[in-house]
Each structure stands twice: as C-alpha cells, then as structure tokens.
Design a protein around this motif. Structure first.
Motif, PDB file in Angstrom:
ATOM      1  N   LEU A 137       0.838  -1.208   0.000  1.00 44.44           N
ATOM      2  CA  LEU A 137       0.000   0.000   0.000  1.00 44.44           C
ATOM      3  C   LEU A 137       0.871   1.257   0.000  1.00 44.44           C
ATOM      4  O   LEU A 137       0.618   2.209  -0.726  1.00 44.44           O
ATOM      5  CB  LEU A 137      -0.889   0.042   1.248  1.00 44.44           C
ATOM      6  CG  LEU A 137      -2.142  -0.785   1.306  1.00 44.44           C
ATOM      7  CD1 LEU A 137      -2.777  -0.687   2.697  1.00 44.44           C
ATOM      8  CD2 LEU A 137      -3.135  -0.344   0.260  1.00 44.44           C
ATOM      9  N   VAL A 138       1.911   1.229   0.833  1.00 45.13           N
ATOM     10  CA  VAL A 138       2.819   2.377   0.948  1.00 45.13           C
ATOM     11  C   VAL A 138       3.575   2.582  -0.366  1.00 45.13           C
ATOM     12  O   VAL A 138       3.696   3.713  -0.851  1.00 45.13           O
ATOM     13  CB  VAL A 138       3.796   2.189   2.123  1.00 45.13           C
ATOM     14  CG1 VAL A 138       4.852   3.273   2.134  1.00 45.13           C
ATOM     15  CG2 VAL A 138       3.038   2.162   3.438  1.00 45.13           C
ATOM     16  N   GLN A 139       4.071   1.517  -0.947  1.00 42.19           N
ATOM     17  CA  GLN A 139       4.809   1.636  -2.213  1.00 42.19           C
ATOM     18  C   GLN A 139       3.917   2.221  -3.308  1.00 42.19           C
ATOM     19  O   GLN A 139       4.360   3.057  -4.096  1.00 42.19           O
ATOM     20  CB  GLN A 139       5.370   0.279  -2.649  1.00 42.19           C
ATOM     21  CG  GLN A 139       6.479  -0.245  -1.761  1.00 42.19           C
ATOM     22  CD  GLN A 139       7.673   0.695  -1.692  1.00 42.19           C
ATOM     23  OE1 GLN A 139       7.992   1.431  -2.607  1.00 42.19           O
ATOM     24  NE2 GLN A 139       8.331   0.688  -0.547  1.00 42.19           N
ATOM     25  N   ASN A 140       2.666   1.791  -3.349  1.00 45.10           N
ATOM     26  CA  ASN A 140       1.720   2.343  -4.328  1.00 45.10           C
ATOM     27  C   ASN A 140       1.526   3.835  -4.117  1.00 45.10           C
ATOM     28  O   ASN A 140       1.471   4.608  -5.072  1.00 45.10           O
ATOM     29  CB  ASN A 140       0.368   1.632  -4.239  1.00 45.10           C
ATOM     30  CG  ASN A 140       0.428   0.192  -4.664  1.00 45.10           C
ATOM     31  OD1 ASN A 140       1.390  -0.266  -5.290  1.00 45.10           O
ATOM     32  ND2 ASN A 140      -0.598  -0.564  -4.311  1.00 45.10           N
TER      33      ASN A 140
ATOM     34  N   ASP B 110      -7.985   9.245   3.023  1.00 40.18           N
ATOM     35  CA  ASP B 110      -9.160   8.500   3.477  1.00 40.18           C
ATOM     36  C   ASP B 110      -9.130   7.061   2.973  1.00 40.18           C
ATOM     37  O   ASP B 110      -9.351   6.127   3.743  1.00 40.18           O
ATOM     38  CB  ASP B 110     -10.455   9.189   3.030  1.00 40.18           C
ATOM     39  CG  ASP B 110     -10.715  10.465   3.812  1.00 40.18           C
ATOM     40  OD1 ASP B 110     -10.541  10.449   5.045  1.00 40.18           O
ATOM     41  OD2 ASP B 110     -11.088  11.472   3.190  1.00 40.18           O
ATOM     42  N   LYS B 111      -8.831   6.892   1.712  1.00 34.25           N
ATOM     43  CA  LYS B 111      -8.764   5.539   1.138  1.00 34.25           C
ATOM     44  C   LYS B 111      -7.635   4.739   1.789  1.00 34.25           C
ATOM     45  O   LYS B 111      -7.797   3.562   2.099  1.00 34.25           O
ATOM     46  CB  LYS B 111      -8.579   5.620  -0.370  1.00 34.25           C
ATOM     47  CG  LYS B 111      -8.572   4.278  -1.058  1.00 34.25           C
ATOM     48  CD  LYS B 111      -8.628   4.444  -2.559  1.00 34.25           C
ATOM     49  CE  LYS B 111      -8.524   3.196  -3.352  1.00 34.25           C
ATOM     50  NZ  LYS B 111      -9.199   2.040  -2.924  1.00 34.25           N
TER      51      LYS B 111
ATOM     52  N   ASN C 143      -8.161   1.400   3.945  1.00 30.67           N
ATOM     53  CA  ASN C 143      -7.485   0.154   3.584  1.00 30.67           C
ATOM     54  C   ASN C 143      -6.693  -0.428   4.752  1.00 30.67           C
ATOM     55  O   ASN C 143      -6.679  -1.645   4.951  1.00 30.67           O
ATOM     56  CB  ASN C 143      -6.560   0.356   2.382  1.00 30.67           C
ATOM     57  CG  ASN C 143      -7.320   0.507   1.088  1.00 30.67           C
ATOM     58  OD1 ASN C 143      -8.458   0.072   0.960  1.00 30.67           O
ATOM     59  ND2 ASN C 143      -6.696   1.145   0.109  1.00 30.67           N
ATOM     60  N   LEU C 144      -6.031   0.429   5.520  1.00 33.50           N
ATOM     61  CA  LEU C 144      -5.303  -0.037   6.701  1.00 33.50           C
ATOM     62  C   LEU C 144      -6.255  -0.705   7.688  1.00 33.50           C
ATOM     63  O   LEU C 144      -5.989  -1.795   8.191  1.00 33.50           O
ATOM     64  CB  LEU C 144      -4.610   1.124   7.419  1.00 33.50           C
ATOM     65  CG  LEU C 144      -3.263   1.572   6.943  1.00 33.50           C
ATOM     66  CD1 LEU C 144      -2.799   2.777   7.763  1.00 33.50           C
ATOM     67  CD2 LEU C 144      -2.249   0.464   7.017  1.00 33.50           C
ATOM     68  N   TYR C 145      -7.347  -0.037   7.966  1.00 31.12           N
ATOM     69  CA  TYR C 145      -8.322  -0.577   8.905  1.00 31.12           C
ATOM     70  C   TYR C 145      -8.880  -1.910   8.394  1.00 31.12           C
ATOM     71  O   TYR C 145      -8.936  -2.896   9.133  1.00 31.12           O
ATOM     72  CB  TYR C 145      -9.452   0.421   9.140  1.00 31.12           C
ATOM     73  CG  TYR C 145     -10.441  -0.055  10.170  1.00 31.12           C
ATOM     74  CD1 TYR C 145     -10.221   0.190  11.524  1.00 31.12           C
ATOM     75  CD2 TYR C 145     -11.574  -0.771   9.799  1.00 31.12           C
ATOM     76  CE1 TYR C 145     -11.117  -0.258  12.483  1.00 31.12           C
ATOM     77  CE2 TYR C 145     -12.471  -1.219  10.752  1.00 31.12           C
ATOM     78  CZ  TYR C 145     -12.237  -0.968  12.085  1.00 31.12           C
ATOM     79  OH  TYR C 145     -13.107  -1.417  13.029  1.00 31.12           O
ATOM     80  N   ASP C 146      -9.289  -1.925   7.138  1.00 32.64           N
ATOM     81  CA  ASP C 146      -9.879  -3.144   6.565  1.00 32.64           C
ATOM     82  C   ASP C 146      -8.884  -4.301   6.574  1.00 32.64           C
ATOM     83  O   ASP C 146      -9.266  -5.441   6.819  1.00 32.64           O
ATOM     84  CB  ASP C 146     -10.378  -2.887   5.147  1.00 32.64           C
ATOM     85  CG  ASP C 146     -11.596  -1.980   5.117  1.00 32.64           C
ATOM     86  OD1 ASP C 146     -12.215  -1.747   6.186  1.00 32.64           O
ATOM     87  OD2 ASP C 146     -11.924  -1.484   4.020  1.00 32.64           O
ATOM     88  N   LEU C 147      -7.633  -4.001   6.338  1.00 29.84           N
ATOM     89  CA  LEU C 147      -6.600  -5.047   6.368  1.00 29.84           C
ATOM     90  C   LEU C 147      -6.509  -5.669   7.753  1.00 29.84           C
ATOM     91  O   LEU C 147      -6.447  -6.897   7.880  1.00 29.84           O
ATOM     92  CB  LEU C 147      -5.251  -4.466   5.953  1.00 29.84           C
ATOM     93  CG  LEU C 147      -4.126  -5.465   5.869  1.00 29.84           C
ATOM     94  CD1 LEU C 147      -4.236  -6.248   4.556  1.00 29.84           C
ATOM     95  CD2 LEU C 147      -2.785  -4.769   5.933  1.00 29.84           C
ATOM     96  N   THR C 148      -6.518  -4.855   8.796  1.00 32.88           N
ATOM     97  CA  THR C 148      -6.435  -5.425  10.145  1.00 32.88           C
ATOM     98  C   THR C 148      -7.671  -6.262  10.464  1.00 32.88           C
ATOM     99  O   THR C 148      -7.570  -7.284  11.118  1.00 32.88           O
ATOM    100  CB  THR C 148      -6.268  -4.341  11.240  1.00 32.88           C
ATOM    101  OG1 THR C 148      -7.397  -3.499  11.255  1.00 32.88           O
ATOM    102  CG2 THR C 148      -4.993  -3.546  11.037  1.00 32.88           C
ATOM    103  N   GLN C 149      -8.821  -5.825   9.980  1.00 32.81           N
ATOM    104  CA  GLN C 149     -10.048  -6.575  10.260  1.00 32.81           C
ATOM    105  C   GLN C 149     -10.106  -7.879   9.469  1.00 32.81           C
ATOM    106  O   GLN C 149     -10.667  -8.866   9.932  1.00 32.81           O
ATOM    107  CB  GLN C 149     -11.277  -5.716   9.961  1.00 32.81           C
ATOM    108  CG  GLN C 149     -11.378  -4.477  10.834  1.00 32.81           C
ATOM    109  CD  GLN C 149     -11.177  -4.774  12.297  1.00 32.81           C
ATOM    110  OE1 GLN C 149     -12.028  -5.355  12.939  1.00 32.81           O
ATOM    111  NE2 GLN C 149     -10.029  -4.394  12.852  1.00 32.81           N
ATOM    112  N   LYS C 150      -9.494  -7.879   8.315  1.00 35.81           N
ATOM    113  CA  LYS C 150      -9.441  -9.085   7.481  1.00 35.81           C
ATOM    114  C   LYS C 150      -8.753 -10.233   8.234  1.00 35.81           C
ATOM    115  O   LYS C 150      -9.173 -11.373   8.162  1.00 35.81           O
ATOM    116  CB  LYS C 150      -8.682  -8.762   6.189  1.00 35.81           C
ATOM    117  CG  LYS C 150      -8.419  -9.922   5.279  1.00 35.81           C
ATOM    118  CD  LYS C 150      -7.760  -9.393   4.015  1.00 35.81           C
ATOM    119  CE  LYS C 150      -6.732 -10.314   3.460  1.00 35.81           C
ATOM    120  NZ  LYS C 150      -6.066  -9.784   2.277  1.00 35.81           N
TER     121      LYS C 150
END
Length: 113
Positions: free
Chosen positions: A65-68, A98-99, A103-110
């Motif tokens: 995500l960071v590289q992108n 915001d995106k 994405n960070l939040y959703d990744l942890t919840q995944k």
C-alpha cells in the motif's frame, strides 16, 4: 456505539477520545495529520489499543500500500516504518488519505475479525 475507523487532522482531545474508544472496542487506533511542509499526510496505526499484532503477511500488504502511494505522490520525501505493533507513514497524499486509512483498517479486520 459506532467507532470511527480513523481520524484525520483532529484536535488532540479527539485523538485521545478515539484512542480510548479503540481500547474499549479492541480496534486499531489510526490517525492522520497533514504535514505543512509537503502537504502529504503522516499516518499512524497503533495496535497497542487492541490485542492484535501485524503478521508478516499483513506487514507485506501494508508495505505494498505504501509503495503504491509513494509511486502516486512521486516525491523524494517519504519515510515509513512498519512493525508488529506500530506503523507510520509520512508519504500519503491528502487526496488518498481516506482511502489509505480505510485500507489499513480493513486489512487489520481481514486478519483479526
């Protein structure tokens, strides 16, 4: 009570309140602040507010995500650090903050839901 997934450019007392809510809900604490020097956002995810730790796979996905984002901002000024309990990024465009936080939040919840 609905918990915010993250806060952007808020007052200190709002971050404090959000951190306590994250602790109560066992959720990660994610905040972002606009850097006045380059107008990019400094984003932090803190897992000490919950009982999660970022796995190697999660760290790898976050790094992507960071590289992108670094490619998008095309900036020479970028810095980030990722470990199992705390990660921060000083390279997120204000357009994408915001995106990125979502994405960070959703990744942890995944991985921890």
């Amino acid at each position: 009570m609905t918990i915010h997934k993250y806060l952007v450019d808020s007052k200190m007392f709002e971050y404090d309140k959000h951190y306590r809510e994250c602790q109560q809900q066992n959720k990660p604490f994610i905040k972002a602040r606009i850097n006045p020097v380059n107008q990019h956002c400094f984003v932090q995810i803190d897992l000490m507010s919950c009982n999660y730790e970022l796995s190697k796979q999660e760290q790898k996905e976050i790094k992507q995500l960071v590289q992108n984002e670094i490619e998008f901002v095309k900036s020479k000024f970028h810095d980030f650090n990722i470990d199992k309990e705390l990660a921060w990024f000083d390279c997120v465009s204000s357009e994408h903050v915001d995106k990125f936080c979502e994405n960070l939040y959703d990744l942890t919840q995944k991985y921890h839901n």
